[in-house]
Design a protein around this motif. Structure first.
Motif, short mmCIF file in Angstrom:
data_model
loop_
_atom_site.label_atom_id
_atom_site.label_comp_id
_atom_site.label_asym_id
_atom_site.label_seq_id
_atom_site.Cartn_x
_atom_site.Cartn_y
_atom_site.Cartn_z
N GLU A 100 49.98 30.77 -63.96
CA GLU A 100 49.57 29.54 -64.64
C GLU A 100 48.15 29.15 -64.21
O GLU A 100 47.36 28.66 -65.04
CB GLU A 100 50.57 28.43 -64.32
CG GLU A 100 51.94 28.70 -64.92
CD GLU A 100 53.07 27.96 -64.24
OE1 GLU A 100 54.18 27.93 -64.81
OE2 GLU A 100 52.87 27.41 -63.14
N MET A 101 47.84 29.39 -62.95
CA MET A 101 46.47 29.17 -62.49
C MET A 101 45.50 30.04 -63.28
O MET A 101 44.43 29.58 -63.71
CB MET A 101 46.37 29.48 -61.00
CG MET A 101 47.15 28.54 -60.10
SD MET A 101 47.33 29.16 -58.39
CE MET A 101 45.61 29.21 -57.86
N ASP A 102 45.87 31.30 -63.49
CA ASP A 102 45.02 32.22 -64.25
C ASP A 102 44.89 31.79 -65.70
O ASP A 102 43.79 31.88 -66.29
CB ASP A 102 45.60 33.64 -64.18
CG ASP A 102 45.50 34.25 -62.78
OD1 ASP A 102 44.70 33.75 -61.97
OD2 ASP A 102 46.24 35.21 -62.50
N ALA A 103 46.01 31.32 -66.29
CA ALA A 103 45.98 30.87 -67.69
C ALA A 103 45.04 29.68 -67.85
O ALA A 103 44.27 29.60 -68.81
CB ALA A 103 47.38 30.51 -68.16
N CYS A 104 45.09 28.75 -66.90
CA CYS A 104 44.20 27.59 -66.95
C CYS A 104 42.74 28.03 -66.77
O CYS A 104 41.84 27.56 -67.48
CB CYS A 104 44.58 26.59 -65.86
SG CYS A 104 45.96 25.51 -66.29
N LYS A 105 42.51 28.94 -65.84
CA LYS A 105 41.15 29.41 -65.58
C LYS A 105 40.57 30.08 -66.81
O LYS A 105 39.38 29.89 -67.14
CB LYS A 105 41.16 30.39 -64.40
CG LYS A 105 39.79 30.87 -63.98
CD LYS A 105 39.85 31.77 -62.75
CE LYS A 105 38.48 32.24 -62.32
NZ LYS A 105 38.54 33.12 -61.13
N ASN A 106 41.39 30.88 -67.50
CA ASN A 106 40.92 31.58 -68.71
C ASN A 106 40.53 30.62 -69.82
O ASN A 106 39.70 30.95 -70.68
CB ASN A 106 42.01 32.53 -69.22
CG ASN A 106 42.21 33.72 -68.30
OD1 ASN A 106 41.32 34.07 -67.52
ND2 ASN A 106 43.37 34.35 -68.38
N LYS A 107 41.12 29.42 -69.81
CA LYS A 107 40.80 28.42 -70.83
C LYS A 107 39.80 27.38 -70.33
O LYS A 107 39.49 26.42 -71.04
CB LYS A 107 42.09 27.71 -71.28
CG LYS A 107 43.04 28.58 -72.09
CD LYS A 107 42.48 28.87 -73.48
CE LYS A 107 43.50 29.61 -74.33
NZ LYS A 107 43.00 29.83 -75.71
N GLY A 108 39.32 27.57 -69.10
CA GLY A 108 38.37 26.62 -68.54
C GLY A 108 38.99 25.29 -68.17
O GLY A 108 38.29 24.27 -68.11
N ILE A 109 40.30 25.29 -67.92
CA ILE A 109 41.01 24.06 -67.57
C ILE A 109 41.04 23.89 -66.05
O ILE A 109 41.61 24.71 -65.33
CB ILE A 109 42.46 24.07 -68.10
CG1 ILE A 109 42.49 24.26 -69.62
CG2 ILE A 109 43.20 22.80 -67.68
CD1 ILE A 109 41.93 23.13 -70.41
N LYS A 110 40.41 22.84 -65.56
CA LYS A 110 40.50 22.48 -64.15
C LYS A 110 41.46 21.31 -64.01
O LYS A 110 41.62 20.51 -64.93
CB LYS A 110 39.11 22.12 -63.61
CG LYS A 110 38.13 23.28 -63.61
CD LYS A 110 36.79 22.88 -63.00
CE LYS A 110 35.83 24.05 -62.98
NZ LYS A 110 34.51 23.68 -62.37
N TYR A 111 42.10 21.22 -62.85
CA TYR A 111 43.17 20.23 -62.69
C TYR A 111 43.17 19.63 -61.30
O TYR A 111 42.66 20.19 -60.32
CB TYR A 111 44.53 20.87 -62.96
CG TYR A 111 44.71 22.21 -62.28
CD1 TYR A 111 45.10 22.28 -60.94
CD2 TYR A 111 44.43 23.39 -62.96
CE1 TYR A 111 45.23 23.51 -60.32
CE2 TYR A 111 44.54 24.62 -62.32
CZ TYR A 111 44.94 24.68 -61.01
OH TYR A 111 45.05 25.89 -60.38
N ILE A 112 43.74 18.42 -61.23
CA ILE A 112 43.92 17.71 -59.97
C ILE A 112 45.43 17.68 -59.68
O ILE A 112 46.21 17.25 -60.53
CB ILE A 112 43.37 16.28 -60.07
CG1 ILE A 112 41.88 16.31 -60.42
CG2 ILE A 112 43.59 15.53 -58.75
CD1 ILE A 112 41.31 14.95 -60.79
N GLU A 113 45.82 18.14 -58.52
CA GLU A 113 47.23 18.22 -58.12
C GLU A 113 47.57 17.01 -57.25
O GLU A 113 46.97 16.78 -56.21
CB GLU A 113 47.45 19.51 -57.34
CG GLU A 113 48.82 19.68 -56.72
CD GLU A 113 48.87 20.95 -55.87
OE1 GLU A 113 49.28 22.00 -56.39
OE2 GLU A 113 48.46 20.87 -54.68
N LEU A 114 48.56 16.22 -57.70
CA LEU A 114 48.96 15.04 -56.93
C LEU A 114 50.47 15.07 -56.67
O LEU A 114 51.27 15.06 -57.60
CB LEU A 114 48.63 13.75 -57.69
CG LEU A 114 47.16 13.48 -58.05
CD1 LEU A 114 47.04 12.13 -58.75
CD2 LEU A 114 46.27 13.51 -56.81
N PRO A 115 50.89 15.10 -55.39
CA PRO A 115 52.32 14.93 -55.10
C PRO A 115 52.69 13.48 -55.36
O PRO A 115 51.92 12.57 -55.05
CB PRO A 115 52.41 15.28 -53.61
CG PRO A 115 51.05 14.98 -53.07
CD PRO A 115 50.07 15.26 -54.19
#
Length: 340
Positions: A100-115
């Motif tokens: 999923e990290m790779d899929a986001c990277k391929n689409k240029g999607i950066k994300y913030i992870e919050l518990p």
């Protein structure tokens, strides 16, 4: 041209005039507040859904011009949409995986992870089941491992009755499925397939409640909401104690190995929109109360301001390197996220 066939619409502030032939009718326009309503799209984990729904409901009462939609596609299904740029926020009952990290990277999607909370995966049976008061991880594996031939409770433990087992569990897009199978069977998604799956935990509750020989698993909030219909099985921990899922046993780390953190992932570009920033701030500022209302285990109160600070800094990425951290305690997860 025949006048009766002519339709002319003239717009002006607050109304619409519709001219049909010689007859004119004035219609009210959609109120400007609705026309300008902004939408925040949230989807993903069925486990996190009740928390996100409580947050969305409370937020919208104070912000009627902002609509928050919350779906249930499962953690994996949510990440598929999220990494395709279709969501602003993805609910997850496990950390984001490498693929999923790779899929986001391929689409240029950066994300913030919050518990946002902690949860215990509850193993549950029918109320009339008076024999399976506790189960070991080895017995759970015997039942749920790929290729398992267990069809009857008598095959699980000597002394259990001759009662057919009917199994219910999350589908393969579920983060609960990923976490449970890795914790019990040693590998995520490694499971027998001859059971009744659903991404909707309410369906699983209904299934377990409908058969005396049933066994299922899902987030403990669905157990809390259905105690008259189903009952929990204590899990024998590595120390040898039989432990039931509760806020206390999840918080103190004794409900093992089926305690896990819950997350929201926010697209970095979406986080720049005022309405998304406003919603996430509301969510985290009220995190403990929202989590408790949804019947989950809240993080320590002092951690929420630090989590919000990470969001405001735009701290992108994940600290889990694409893997589940089976058996991690609340303190360990918060330390890893830099909010101890």
């Amino acid at each position: 041209m025949n006048a009766s066939a002519i339709i002319q619409r003239t717009l002006f502030r607050g109304a619409s005039t519709l001219l049909v032939g010689a007859a004119a009718v004035t219609l009210p326009l959609i109120p400007s507040a609705l026309a300008q309503q902004k939408t925040i799209k949230v989807d993903g984990s069925s486990t996190v859904y009740p928390i996100a729904e409580v947050a969305a409901s409370g937020f919208q009462k104070a912000n009627s011009s902002i609509k928050v939609t919350v779906g249930i596609s499962g953690t994996g299904g949510g990440f598929k949409k999220f990494c395709a740029g279709e969501l602003d926020i993805s609910n997850a009952s496990r950390p984001i995986l490498k693929k999923e990290m790779d899929a986001c990277k391929n689409k240029g999607i950066k994300y913030i992870e919050l518990p946002i909370a902690f949860d215990g995966i509850a193993v549950v049976v029918h109320p009339q089941n008076n024999w399976a008061k506790d189960l070991t991880v080895a017995e759970l594996k015997k039942i749920w491992e790929p290729g398992s031939k267990v069809k009857n409770w008598s095959q699980v433990r000597k002394g259990f009755p001759n009662v057919p087992i009917k199994l219910f569990g999350p589908g393969p897009d579920s983060g609960t499925f990923d976490y449970f199978t890795e914790a019990v069977n040693g590998k995520a998604k490694a499971s027998r397939t001859d059971y009744t799956p659903s991404e909707d935990d309410n369906v699983l509750v209904q299934g377990v409640a409908g058969d005396r020989g049933s066994l299922g698993y899902f987030g403990k909030s669905y157990l809390e909401a259905n105690k008259s219909r189903i009952k929990p099985v204590a899990i024998v921990s590595p120390s040898g104690s039989a432990v039931l899922p509760s806020d206390q046993t999840v918080q103190n780390g004794t409900y093992q190995p089926l305690s896990r953190p819950l997350f929201i992932y926010i697209r970095v570009d979406a986080a720049k929109r005022p309405e998304v920033k406003q919603f996430v701030s509301y969510f985290i500022n009220n995190g403990a109360a929202i989590t408790k209302k949804a019947k989950y285990t809240a993080l320590p109160g002092a951690s929420y301001p630090k989590i919000l600070a990470n969001f405001n800094k735009g701290k992108a990425g994940t600290v889990f390197n694409g893997q589940n951290d089976i058996g991690a305690t609340i303190a360990e997860v918060l330390d890893r996220e830099g909010v101890d």
